[in-house]
Design an enzyme around this catalytic site. Structure first.
Site, PDB file in Angstrom:
ATOM      1  N   GLU A  80       0.838  -1.198   0.000  1.00  0.00           N
ATOM      2  CA  GLU A  80       0.000   0.000   0.000  1.00  0.00           C
ATOM      3  C   GLU A  80       0.872   1.247   0.000  1.00  0.00           C
ATOM      4  O   GLU A  80       0.381   2.356   0.100  1.00  0.00           O
ATOM      5  CB  GLU A  80      -0.990  -0.008   1.169  1.00  0.00           C
ATOM      6  N   CYS A 112      -3.736  -4.340   3.927  1.00  0.00           N
ATOM      7  CA  CYS A 112      -2.693  -5.181   4.530  1.00  0.00           C
ATOM      8  C   CYS A 112      -2.670  -6.613   4.016  1.00  0.00           C
ATOM      9  O   CYS A 112      -1.873  -7.414   4.482  1.00  0.00           O
ATOM     10  CB  CYS A 112      -2.845  -5.183   6.049  1.00  0.00           C
ATOM     11  N   THR A 153       2.087   2.575  14.881  1.00  0.00           N
ATOM     12  CA  THR A 153       2.306   1.190  14.469  1.00  0.00           C
ATOM     13  C   THR A 153       2.758   1.020  13.022  1.00  0.00           C
ATOM     14  O   THR A 153       3.388   0.009  12.700  1.00  0.00           O
ATOM     15  CB  THR A 153       1.003   0.379  14.654  1.00  0.00           C
ATOM     16  N   ARG A 199     -12.692   3.140  15.800  1.00  0.00           N
ATOM     17  CA  ARG A 199     -13.117   1.888  16.430  1.00  0.00           C
ATOM     18  C   ARG A 199     -13.879   0.976  15.464  1.00  0.00           C
ATOM     19  O   ARG A 199     -14.023  -0.222  15.717  1.00  0.00           O
ATOM     20  CB  ARG A 199     -13.948   2.184  17.675  1.00  0.00           C
ATOM     21  N   HIS A 234      -3.196 -11.650  11.193  1.00  0.00           N
ATOM     22  CA  HIS A 234      -2.679 -10.310  10.897  1.00  0.00           C
ATOM     23  C   HIS A 234      -2.585  -9.510  12.201  1.00  0.00           C
ATOM     24  O   HIS A 234      -3.453  -9.589  13.059  1.00  0.00           O
ATOM     25  CB  HIS A 234      -3.586  -9.593   9.892  1.00  0.00           C
ATOM     26  N   ARG A 243      -6.806 -11.106  20.762  1.00  0.00           N
ATOM     27  CA  ARG A 243      -8.247 -11.190  20.999  1.00  0.00           C
ATOM     28  C   ARG A 243      -8.912 -12.142  19.989  1.00  0.00           C
ATOM     29  O   ARG A 243      -9.810 -12.901  20.345  1.00  0.00           O
ATOM     30  CB  ARG A 243      -8.868  -9.801  20.925  1.00  0.00           C
TER      31      ARG A 243
END
Lengths: 345, 387, 132
Positions: A80, A112, A153, A199, A234, A243
């Site tokens: 990207e 991604c 990140t 979010r 990922h 999670r």
């Protein structure tokens, strides 16, 4: 048997600590770092871009296995952060490794997951006997807007896989994809930095697709998650994959070999490829690996790999861990120069 | 081949000449040389002009035509000669062959460079073209960095120090004090050089020749005609030239410039002389290391001994061999295309006994050594009195 | 600008993967490629040969004053690298800390951006060397 016959990874040398970025924007570094579960991220040098990273990974992959580059029939580079909007990195890689001119390829973009999309493409081409070997690369020098959450990140790195049907080191047992139109992260044409849905990127985007793809592959193949020795999800940060694993009742030990985001950051198209490389660096013959990528927009590609005894033949340094350890810290000012965030130059 | 003499010499002051353009520089130097030779303009049969990079530095090419036009010498033939930093020396040699062969009796030879019209970065790029554009300049080389690679290797092989290299600059600044044409009239110390900041390590700012505007010109005639113009003709005793690889990495050694060795040996053979016969030499000290290599390549000192010899003062005006009495490229200045001619003029003035304040005593033979690029072309001349 | 596009393109085999020349008549090796063997001239027979990607530093310099296009990389190291086959070439050094750079230090080729042509032109990629 079709699968991975070689692989190569690359992480640039420079690191910036999440706490250093947080300090510039008046945030509590410790808090940000803990929340994201990312300590530091890899930064490409001023003379690197996703194309140079792609070439480095391609050369590592070729160097590990004794493959004549002229037998590479296709090269797909997923990114990207392409240095050119128009003009493929794929042809630069082909020229740099000596695969020209009997080779096809293209640059792929799917946020991604463009790296794993390339793996599926060459897998199909090899399986149909259209080509002897194909190369799929995920490489990025990802950029977050200054003072945006992504800046903590967005990192640089990548990995390349050569897919073929001889001397396979990890058999690609099956693959499937789970895709919907879910624009949780995007970059409009001519814009320098991406935007994202905050979010919104979690439940309706990342978790829905990652878990959707994993479950789709489970139903297709009829496996149990316990069958896998290693699992790669990922890692947009250090938190999401944990999670996702928890939701699928996969223990952390199975994630640990490929859990690189805390010390590398999110290398976007290069993230799952790098994580899978880290697993291949240590995987034993007979072990099984579940891989699920995620690309905003959105989709997940799920793969089931089975490691073969050939893995030992390609087990040559440098390993992902070597790249992680060979690092030089830079401050925000040097980072801003390297990544051209200083606009007057 | 017949003997050739310099019968007139003239030059501009070297320096940052903000109020003078390329053409004004050549006219000033040319007029002075013609005046000094006492020739009539109409007697001059041809012009040769050394100029390295007028296109990149000023936008003006076609310097040959410019010379003839602005010196008022149309329609005689006028030829630009380019051999990077050795353009001036090669113009002199080209003119020498034209007179020695009998083709012309009287020619004007000039050298010029106008370097202050553009930014330092653009000068750096233009001068980088003296190296290998495709394999050095393209890959981030600067001209100082090429000589720095030689300096580093020289220090490694012979244990020379940065202080010893600095002694070249200190000496040449001292010599320039009595040269009214020099760019700098400022004594410097080893400490000044050491503190001047790296340009390309181990070379520092004061190891490097400056950016300079300037022009220099001489008039050549056959030896037998010379006496018609001057009572003090200076004979060109030898003229030699040699070539080597364009790229530094292709050389057999980084601590010797082979083209300089070959050209010097050829010149000494032509002249029937040896290095110990030479009383003063103007050598190509574009960087301090370049003078060290020059005095070894010419044969004044053994390989590896040049740096120490310089630090010991053996190349001072009153030393064993006076090197760069003009101040050299370092302190007199280095308008690239003019340097080779300026070197010849210093030899002329020294042999005539006109180098007031820096005159070398009992001088019989003078040598000039002009290097193109990092050593891919070298021109060496030996001069003596023709009276 | 893209002013050096044909030059960048023409030299890709050398710049991207260190392709040089070998003279089959005398065995001498050259980098970059040459059209004629300077030793054998007309008798020579030139073929392509890949150079080794490892070598050692023969000489080096840290550049503090750069030509246009390299200013933002200052200071940067350049070197004459002696490859394992004895061939020497000029190269920038990438990612190499000052304390590891010395004559004799082992280096390997890396693939990097050389020039960007003002962000608009073609990107010139090529070799640099990195101290191991």
């Amino acid at each position: 048997m079709v699968g991975i016959v070689s692989y190569g990874a690359y992480i640039p040398r420079y690191r910036i600590k999440v706490s250093d970025i947080a300090r510039v924007w008046g945030k509590d570094g410790e808090h940000v770092s803990q929340g994201l579960r990312v300590k530091e991220k890899a930064v490409a040098a001023i003379d690197e871009d996703s194309c140079t990273i792609a070439v480095e990974t391609a050369k590592q992959a070729l160097g590990r296995a004794d493959i004549d580059p002229r037998n590479i029939g296709a090269i797909f580079v997923g990114s990207e952060s392409k240095p050119f909007a128009v003009n493929p990195s794929a042809s630069t890689v082909a020229e740099a490794i000596g695969a020209v001119p009997n080779v096809t390829g293209a640059d792929l973009e799917f946020a991604c997951k463009a790296g794993t999309a390339g793996m599926q493409a060459v897998y199909g081409m090899v399986k149909s006997k259209m080509i002897k070997y194909g190369m799929a690369i995920g490489a990025d020098t990802a950029q977050g807007k200054p003072n945006d959450a992504l800046e903590f990140t967005a990192a640089s790195g990548g990995a390349a896989f050569i897919i073929g049907d001889q001397n396979v080191i990890a058999e690609l047992e099956d693959t499937c994809s789970f895709s919907t139109d879910t624009p949780d992260f995007w970059r409009r044409a001519h814009q320098e930095f991406p935007e994202h849905g905050g979010r919104f990127t979690a439940e309706p985007a990342y978790y829905k697709h990652v878990i959707g793809a994993a479950e789709m592959l489970r139903e297709k193949m009829g496996f149990d998650y316990d069958d896998f020795d290693h699992v790669v999800f990922h890692q947009p940060n250090g938190k999401f994959p944990l999670r996702a694993a928890k939701k699928l009742k996969i223990p952390f030990e199975k994630l640990s070999a490929g859990y690189i985001s805390p010390v590398v950051g999110n290398t976007y198209s290069g993230n799952v490829p790098l994580a899978l490389s880290a697993v291949l660096d240590i995987a034993k013959p007979g072990e099984k690996i579940l891989v699920v990528s995620y690309g905003s927009g959105a989709g997940s590609d799920a793969f089931s790999f089975k490691v073969t005894p050939n893995i030992k033949k390609v087990r040559k340094a440098p390993f992902v861990k070597d790249f992680i350890e060979d690092k030089v810290y830079i401050d925000y000012a040097i980072y801003a120069k390297f990544r051209k965030k200083i606009k007057s130059i | 081949m017949r003997d050739v003499a310099i019968v007139g010499a003239g030059m501009t002051k070297f320096g940052e000449l903000w109020d003078k353009s390329l053409r004004e520089l050549v006219v000033e130097a040319g007029a002075k040389a013609i005046e000094d030779a006492n020739v009539e303009g109409r007697d001059i049969e041809a012009i040769f002009g050394g100029c390295m990079a007028s296109g990149a530095l000023t936008g003006q090419e076609h310097v040959g035509a410019l010379l003839a036009d602005h010196l008022g010498l149309n329609p005689i033939p006028s030829t630009r000669v380019e051999s990077a930093c050795a353009s001036g020396g090669l113009a002199l040699r080209t003119a020498y062959t034209a007179v020695a062969s009998g083709m012309y009796d009287i020619v004007a030879v000039g050298g010029v460079e106008k370097m202050t019209e553009v930014s330092t970065a653009d000068v750096t790029r233009a001068l980088g073209g003296a190296g290998d554009q495709e394999w050095e300049l393209f890959n981030g080389a600067t001209f100082p960095s090429l000589y720095a690679l030689m300096a580093r290797r020289y220090m490694f092989e012979y244990g020379a120090t940065e202080e010893q290299l600095a002694a070249v600059a200190v000496k040449n600044h001292h010599n320039a004090m009595s040269n009214p044409y020099a760019q700098y009239h400022r004594e410097i110390t080893i400490k000044d050089v050491m503190n001047s900041g790296y340009i390309a390590s181990p070379l520092k700012l004061l190891d490097c020749s400056p950016i300079t505007d300037g022009s220099a010109a001489v008039i050549l005639t056959s030896m037998d005609k010379a006496k018609e113009y001057t009572s003090k003709p200076i004979k060109i005793r030898a003229s030699a030239q040699a070539s080597d690889s364009l790229a530094l990495s292709d050389r057999k050694s980084l601590t010797s410039i082979n083209a300089a060795r070959v050209a010097a040996q050829s010149a000494f053979k032509q002249a029937g002389l040896s290095p110990k016969d030479i009383g003063m030499a103007e050598v190509h000290d574009c960087f301090s290391i370049a003078e060290i290599l020059a005095i070894e390549d010419i044969g004044f000192f053994k390989r590896g001994e040049g740096a120490r010899a310089t630090a010991e003062g053996r190349t001072a005006i009153d030393g064993e061999i006076a090197v760069n009495t003009s101040g050299g490229l370092k302190a007199c200045g280095h308008p690239v295309g003019a340097t080779g001619i300026k070197q010849a003029i210093e030899a002329v003035w020294q042999l005539r006994g006109e180098a007031s304040g820096r005159q070398v005593k009992d001088l019989e033979y003078a040598l000039t050594h002009n290097v193109g690029g990092s050593g891919a072309s070298v021109v060496v001349h030996i001069f003596e009195r023709g009276y | 600008m893209g002013e050096n596009l044909p030059l960048v393109w023409r030299k890709m085999p050398e710049r991207y993967r260190l392709v040089g020349s070998k003279c089959l008549n005398c065995g001498r090796i050259y980098f970059p490629r040459r059209k004629i063997c300077p030793h054998c001239r007309r008798k020579g027979k030139i073929v392509d040969i890949k150079m080794p990607e490892k070598g050692k530093i023969y000489s080096f310099s840290e550049v503090h004053s750069a030509p246009p296009g390299f200013e933002n990389e200052l200071p940067y190291f350049v070197a004459i690298v002696e490859l394992q086959n004895g061939i020497k070439l000029f190269s920038m050094l990438a990612d190499s800390p000052r304390n590891k750079i010395r004559i004799g230090a082992p280096v390997k080729m890396v693939f990097r951006k050389i020039t960007e042509n003002d962000g608009k032109g073609i990107i010139a990629y090529g070799y640099k060397f990195k101290v191991l």
